[in-house]
Write an enzyme that holds these catalytic residues in place. Structure first.
Site, PDB file in Angstrom:
ATOM      1  N   HIS A  98       0.888  -1.165   0.000  1.00 38.99           N
ATOM      2  CA  HIS A  98       0.000   0.000   0.000  1.00 38.99           C
ATOM      3  C   HIS A  98       0.927   1.216   0.000  1.00 38.99           C
ATOM      4  O   HIS A  98       2.009   1.158   0.583  1.00 38.99           O
ATOM      5  CB  HIS A  98      -0.822   0.116   1.283  1.00 38.99           C
ATOM      6  CG  HIS A  98      -1.729  -1.029   1.600  1.00 38.99           C
ATOM      7  ND1 HIS A  98      -1.293  -2.169   2.201  1.00 38.99           N
ATOM      8  CD2 HIS A  98      -3.072  -1.173   1.444  1.00 38.99           C
ATOM      9  CE1 HIS A  98      -2.326  -2.982   2.385  1.00 38.99           C
ATOM     10  NE2 HIS A  98      -3.414  -2.407   1.931  1.00 38.99           N
ATOM     11  N   ASP A 101       2.459   1.974   3.298  1.00 38.10           N
ATOM     12  CA  ASP A 101       3.455   1.056   3.881  1.00 38.10           C
ATOM     13  C   ASP A 101       4.868   1.536   3.594  1.00 38.10           C
ATOM     14  O   ASP A 101       5.815   1.156   4.280  1.00 38.10           O
ATOM     15  CB  ASP A 101       3.359  -0.351   3.257  1.00 38.10           C
ATOM     16  CG  ASP A 101       1.960  -0.921   3.281  1.00 38.10           C
ATOM     17  OD1 ASP A 101       1.184  -0.535   4.172  1.00 38.10           O
ATOM     18  OD2 ASP A 101       1.660  -1.756   2.404  1.00 38.10           O
TER      19      ASP A 101
HETATM   20  C1  XUL Z   1      -7.721  -6.325   4.527  1.00 41.92           C
HETATM   21  C2  XUL Z   1      -6.899  -6.807   3.419  1.00 41.92           C
HETATM   22  C3  XUL Z   1      -5.994  -5.812   2.786  1.00 41.92           C
HETATM   23  C4  XUL Z   1      -5.916  -5.914   1.310  1.00 41.92           C
HETATM   24  C5  XUL Z   1      -5.118  -4.820   0.654  1.00 41.92           C
HETATM   25  O1  XUL Z   1      -8.527  -7.287   5.085  1.00 41.92           O
HETATM   26  O2  XUL Z   1      -6.933  -7.960   3.071  1.00 41.92           O
HETATM   27  O3  XUL Z   1      -4.736  -5.947   3.348  1.00 41.92           O
HETATM   28  O4  XUL Z   1      -5.353  -7.127   0.922  1.00 41.92           O
HETATM   29  O5  XUL Z   1      -5.589  -3.569   0.980  1.00 41.92           O
END
Ligand code: XUL
Ligand code: CO
Length: 438
Positions: A98, A101
């Site tokens: 993300h 991150d």
């Molecule tokens: C949340 C989840 C996230 C997504 C990416 O439950 O799975 O980490 O994978 O935003």
């Protein structure tokens, strides 16, 4: 600069008792016509691995992920080095991130973007040095209080625009790093009560955001995948991307079904009261199977525990679906999984990935055995044999009518169903294939 004391993890085979060795993951070994590395396409999740510190509702973090630094920017640079050292030592070819991150957000959108611009060259350098690739990128549009009412489904047009800016930048970075996918997980895209919610407007807006993201990236030559990651609840009571079937309905309504596939997460499937295999199967038969967030939940805990996957029945049935889908194209197995709060040492990260990777490698070998054994597939084929010829074949071809079928049924003497579904037999065949060597 070495940040972890543990060395490279090697394949030592099933007899090994070395906790820091693979017992099943042998990257170059051939299974089903491809190497294990090609079949499994493992990926490290940047958020859990480099950022998650064990914080939960009742307590602060237990794991130190600052790698000896105190300055926020220096901490995140060290996280990048740590990420690639881990991928190198664990033989993980891909990673997922993300935006949030990678760097601290700073005090403004401008500061956030400047921080991102500063870290991207380092990521590029490390990707080249260690020969690692980006599986997918995404934007975290759910942590910050501004997203309290959602991002693309927020009631505020300014918040919607802020999310658009984050998504644009995350797409820019994904493209810059040669990413093969971009994920939309509907963080807070959902609602808690219809008393304050215009669901139609929110869904229209969510589709609009996705359409704009596709237009933007495709316009810049992006050829990777777009994924929606279904999840039924958490953080909101009603998440819009409930499960694969719901996502399909959404994509088809807004004409996005040719552009999107799904990223299926095991623990999200079980939260939706489905099996992991059900979600994978649904995606496969609807042509939207894309990628997987590999983890597992806990039978006794009703939320998204994001545990490293160790249940070999589940990994086997998962890999059976992946094989049936013809394997991954741009997707892979991303470990959206975290060590338990009590497993707070750096060694635990290694042990957790080894457990997850070995469980999937074993699952792949067993799934291939199920395919080669052929009894389960043959049973299913035989079960529907009445649709191969005669009236059944006509039903399949769509060349019959209700009247014709009525006449046909009236011409029959007795219609009784005596064919057993043989569930117990098939479950035993599974055990025999999986554990027959014991
Ligand atoms: C949340 C989840 C996230 C997504 C990416 O439950 O799975 O980490 O994978 O935003
Ligand atoms: Co996920």
């Amino acid at each position: 600069m070495e940040l972890f004391k543990i060395g490279k993890i090697k394949y030592e085979g099933p007899q090994s008792k070395n906790p820091y060795a693979f017992k099943h993951y042998d990257p170059a070994a051939m299974v089903g016509g491809k190497t294990m590395a090609e079949q499994l396409r493992f990926s490290l999740s940047y958020w859990h691995t480099l950022c998650g510190d064990g914080t939960d509702m009742f307590g602060i973090g237990t794991a130190d992920k600052n790698f000896g630094e105190t300055d926020p920017l220096a901490i995140y640079r060290k996280k990048a080095y740590a990420a690639f050292e881990l991928m190198d030592k664990l033989d993980i070819p891909y990673f997922c991130f993300h935006d949030k991150d990678l760097v601290p957000e700073g005090g403004s959108l401008q500061a956030f973007q400047a921080n991102l611009d500063a870290i991207v060259p380092l990521l590029k350098e490390l990707m080249q040095k260690y020969d690692k690739k980006l599986l997918w990128g995404t934007a975290n549009c759910f942590n910050h209080p501004r997203y309290v009412h959602g991002a693309a489904t927020s009631c505020s047009a300014d918040v919607f625009s802020y999310a658009a800016a984050q998504i644009k930048k995350a797409l820019d970075i994904t493209m810059e790093l040669g990413g093969q996918g971009y994920v939309f997980w509907g963080g807070r895209e959902g609602y808690d009560t219809l008393l304050n919610t215009d669901m139609e407007l929110e869904l229209d807006n969510m589709a609009q955001m996705m359409r704009m993201a596709v237009d933007y990236a495709r316009g810049r030559g992006y050829t990777g995948d777009f994924y929606i990651e279904p999840k039924p609840k958490e953080p909101t009571k009603h998440q819009y991307d409930f499960d694969v079937a719901t996502v399909l309905g959404f994509l088809r309504k807004y004409g996005l079904d040719k552009e999107f596939k799904v990223n299926i997460e095991a623990n999200h499937a079980t939260l939706a009261q489905h099996t992991f295999q059900h979600e994978l199967y649904t995606a496969r038969i609807n042509g939207v199977f894309g990628s997987i967030d590999a983890n597992q939940g806990d039978q006794l805990i009703g939320w998204d525990t994001d545990q490293f996957p160790t249940n070999v029945y589940d990994t086997t049935l998962c890999m059976l679906e992946v094989l049936r889908a013809g394997g991954f194209v741009n997707g892979g197995l991303n470990f959206d999984a975290k060590t338990r709060r009590g497993s707070m040492n750096h060694e635990d990260i290694f042990l957790a990935y080894i457990a997850g990777m070995d469980s999937f490698a074993l699952g792949l070998k067993l799934a291939q055995k199920i395919v080669e054994d052929g009894r389960i597939d043959a049973f299913v084929k035989e079960r529907y044999a009445s649709f191969q010829t005669g009236i059944g074949a006509e039903i399949r071809r769509g060349t019959t009518t209700l009247e014709k079928l009525s006449d046909y049924a009236l011409s029959l003497d007795v219609v009784e169903e005596k064919n057993s579904g043989r569930q117990e037999y098939l479950e035993n065949v599974m055990n025999e294939i999986m554990f027959g060597g014991c």
